[in-house]
Motif scaffolding. Structure first.
Motif, mmCIF file in Angstrom:
data_model
loop_
_atom_site.group_PDB
_atom_site.id
_atom_site.type_symbol
_atom_site.label_atom_id
_atom_site.label_comp_id
_atom_site.label_asym_id
_atom_site.label_seq_id
_atom_site.Cartn_x
_atom_site.Cartn_y
_atom_site.Cartn_z
ATOM 1 N N PRO A 120 50.148 46.523 -34.530
ATOM 2 C CA PRO A 120 50.897 45.968 -35.664
ATOM 3 C C PRO A 120 51.367 47.023 -36.656
ATOM 4 O O PRO A 120 52.455 46.886 -37.234
ATOM 5 C CB PRO A 120 49.902 44.997 -36.308
ATOM 6 N N ARG A 124 55.242 47.527 -37.906
ATOM 7 C CA ARG A 124 55.671 47.503 -39.310
ATOM 8 C C ARG A 124 56.429 48.769 -39.679
ATOM 9 O O ARG A 124 57.450 48.713 -40.388
ATOM 10 C CB ARG A 124 54.453 47.329 -40.220
ATOM 11 N N HIS A 149 55.450 40.604 -28.549
ATOM 12 C CA HIS A 149 54.324 40.455 -29.475
ATOM 13 C C HIS A 149 54.763 39.671 -30.715
ATOM 14 O O HIS A 149 55.670 40.101 -31.436
ATOM 15 C CB HIS A 149 53.816 41.833 -29.907
ATOM 16 N N HIS A 151 53.509 39.506 -33.653
ATOM 17 C CA HIS A 151 53.436 40.265 -34.900
ATOM 18 C C HIS A 151 54.617 41.236 -35.046
ATOM 19 O O HIS A 151 54.905 41.673 -36.156
ATOM 20 C CB HIS A 151 52.100 41.009 -35.015
ATOM 21 N N ASP A 154 57.039 39.134 -36.872
ATOM 22 C CA ASP A 154 56.576 39.076 -38.264
ATOM 23 C C ASP A 154 56.977 40.345 -39.016
ATOM 24 O O ASP A 154 57.473 40.291 -40.154
ATOM 25 C CB ASP A 154 55.046 38.942 -38.314
ATOM 26 N N LYS A 171 60.989 36.285 -31.180
ATOM 27 C CA LYS A 171 60.054 36.877 -30.221
ATOM 28 C C LYS A 171 60.643 36.835 -28.820
ATOM 29 O O LYS A 171 61.195 35.823 -28.382
ATOM 30 C CB LYS A 171 58.754 36.086 -30.233
#
Length: 444
Positions: A120, A124, A149, A151, A154, A171
């Motif tokens: 993650p 990011r 994934h 995340h 996200d 996704k």
């Protein structure tokens, strides 16, 4: 460096002054000579992230209360923010990784890069870098592939929201013909996507896209799950690949022998319709073009990627034929694409169109980078123009960004010729400023 907005109070009026250029109509279908709308000395009034009015400085200056902040861009050209209709944020680190055609490139370059997004923190960091680079290149909205994934999706939405960007993403759904560490299942893809839809769709300026990678990496069961999501949420976007190479198209025929053609695979599962965007579309026949038109679906034309991978020449004029014009917009398709610059991408689109026998006008190039992708996404009531009520997303272009560009632009005898020079010679160096939801974005 991270891009951060310099915010104004939510409803405070502000303005931008400069030479304005945008489109009145579709130059592929109407006279390109009258498609460009221009204000030589123009003013954009903004508040709350929206354009309040657009017109000449002389006509609008009296509406500015004393002390209204005005950004002056003398000698620059202000156009709507660019819209990238197909790009992979997870692949920004492998841009320019040469040596393979599509199917080998996926296995040897793309999939290994995407495996890193199991972390993650990595997701990011790349998402923040990617959004900053979009802004640096004048792109204010993008339709984006993430990875398998959840995340990673996200992370992209978090980065876009922090910058007030309008972003469409989803996704990746992929349950076969890929490394085991990148596979989900039909049920996982459905449930993970549903959770992401609940969490992000409609939040700020974010939109969710149902995203099967392409037909060869999804079982019929997974495509059925994707179709079930589209049926349950008909407002959502669909984003996938279509007919990029001949080898891929032949593979699809072998995997789905009961379907009439590649597009029919997606159509069978309810994935072809308004706000469905299919990347590439190089090897489509007349029946597929007609079905795309009738359904309201769109194609993302990715010229730098198609050239880089040797995939083929997209027939833009055939796609946009007046009797059944398929909606088309430009996509950078980074990492197979070689630049996040929509200026550079439009320049390559010009060359590809020439090879296919079509002279791409400057107005048509601007359409492919602004209003065309806005219409493809069903968001042309909000982005793609300089118009009251639209998002205050626009880019300031510097015709003197490099000595060669400056010399060429000094010879420009019209706005169309100036655009032509910028699309031929411009890149991120020509981006003087990018405004996102009314805020000028600047390095921190």
């Amino acid at each position: 460096m991270s891009q951060q907005a310099m915010p104004a109070p939510e409803h405070r009026l502000s303005a931008v002054r400069g030479r304005l250029l945008w489109l009145r109509h579709d130059p592929f279908l109407d006279d390109p000579g009258t498609a460009l709308a221009e204000e030589e000395d123009g003013l954009i009034l903004m508040a709350g992230g929206k354009i309040q009015d657009v017109g000449s400085h002389a006509a609008l200056v009296s509406r500015l209360p004393p002390g209204t902040p005005v950004d002056h861009h003398s000698g620059k050209l202000i156009v709507p923010g660019f819209i990238d209709l197909h790009v992979h944020y997870s692949q920004v680190g492998i841009i320019g990784a040469a040596g393979h055609r599509l199917l080998d490139w996926l296995g040897q370059t793309t999939f290994p890069a995407e495996m890193a997004f199991v972390d993650p923190a990595h997701a990011r960091a790349v998402a923040a870098f990617f959004c900053d680079q979009l802004i640096r290149h004048g792109t204010t909205t993008a339709l984006v592939f993430t990875t398998v994934h959840p995340h990673a999706t996200d992370a992209l939405f978090e980065a876009a929201m922090a910058r007030s960007m309008r972003m469409v993403a989803g996704k990746v759904m992929m349950d076969r013909n890929a490394p085991a560490s990148l596979l989900d299942t039909a049920r996982m893809a459905h449930d993970d996507s549903l959770a992401l839809i609940d969490r992000w769709d409609g939040m700020g300026r974010l939109h969710y896209a149902i995203t099967p990678r392409f037909a060869p990496t999804s079982t019929p069961e997974q495509l059925e799950a994707a179709g079930a999501l589209r049926k349950r949420f008909p407002h959502l976007h669909v984003h996938t690949h279509l007919a990029e190479t001949l080898d891929e198209t032949a593979w699809v025929r072998s995997l789905f022998p009961d379907r009439a053609c590649y597009l029919d695979v997606y159509d069978h599962y309810g994935l072809v319709g308004p706000r469905s965007v299919f990347a590439h579309g190089i090897h489509l026949d007349e029946g597929e073009f007609r079905r795309l038109f009738e359904s309201g679906a769109a194609v993302a034309h990715c010229p730098t990627s198609n050239l880089f991978l040797g995939s083929g020449i997209f027939r833009l004029a055939a796609a946009r034929a007046r009797n059944r014009p398929v909606q088309v917009g430009l996509g950078t398709d980074v990492g197979a694409g070689t630049s996040l610059s929509m200026l550079a991408t439009a320049g390559e689109a010009y060359k590809v169109a020439q090879l296919a026998g079509h002279l791409l006008s400057p107005a048509e190039a601007l359409y492919l980078a602004t209003l065309g992708p806005a219409r493809a996404l069903g968001l042309d009531d909000r982005i793609g123009r300089l118009a009251p009520g639209h998002d205050a997303d626009f880019v300031v272009l510097n015709p003197a960004a490099t000595p060669l560009l400056a010399m060429r632009c000094q010879q420009a005898g019209s706005s169309a010729d100036l655009l032509s020079a910028l699309f031929t010679l411009g890149d991120d160096r020509a981006i003087a400023a990018t405004y996102v939801a009314g805020s000028r974005m600047a390095p921190s």
